[in-house]
Design a protein around this motif. Structure first.
Motif: not given
Length: 163
Positions: A135, A137-142, A145, A161-163
């Motif tokens: 899981n 956050s959207s900033s961590d997902a970026r 990637k 999963t992006v929270k």
């Protein structure tokens, strides 16, 4: 005198003929005896024709087949055994397949190092593919990637999963 010599010769011929004749065992009797022997192997059968045993069917081993042929030859009256039987192929068990990761451990370690500062991300090999789970956050997902793409490691499944 000629008659008595002819009669004596005929008597000798008849006596030789009767001495040389043996009692012949019928095919039916041989069939009964041979069938009794062959019942030890349920996959086999035997047919008697003119005193010759015709063995057919399937045996588990060559040794079992050879033993059956010897038993049939031992029956009094069997002239020969025609072997038309087969030996069942042995069931070869395949060696166990060792599952090795399709992903190089060095690449897996590089990805782990790239995402070690991002909490909640796990690097795993699932079905032979490098997969990121967890899981984030959207900033961590970026960040994940970008970090992984910069390594140019090939295909990566982003299953977090992006929270």
């Amino acid at each position: 005198m000629k008659k008595s010599i002819a009669m004596a010769a005929m008597a000798v011929a008849i006596s030789f003929g009767s001495v040389s004749c043996k009692k012949k065992v019928s095919d039916a009797d041989l069939q009964t005896q041979a069938t009794t022997v062959v019942t030890a192997n349920p996959g086999a059968s035997v047919e008697i024709k003119d005193g010759v045993a015709h063995l057919s069917g399937t045996f588990e081993t060559q040794e079992a087949k050879d033993a059956m042929i010897q038993q049939l030859k031992a029956i009094n009256g069997i002239k020969d055994v025609h072997d038309m039987a087969t030996v069942a192929p042995t069931k070869a068990t395949a060696p166990p397949i060792e599952m090795q990761s399709a992903v190089d451990p060095a690449i897996q370690q590089k990805v782990k190092d790239a995402v070690k500062d991002i909490p909640g991300v796990k690097v795993e090999v699932i079905n032979g593919e490098l997969t990121l789970t967890g899981n984030v956050s959207s900033s961590d997902a970026r960040k994940v990637k970008e970090s992984v793409d910069a390594l140019k490691v090939g295909k990566v499944n982003y299953n977090y999963t992006v929270k």
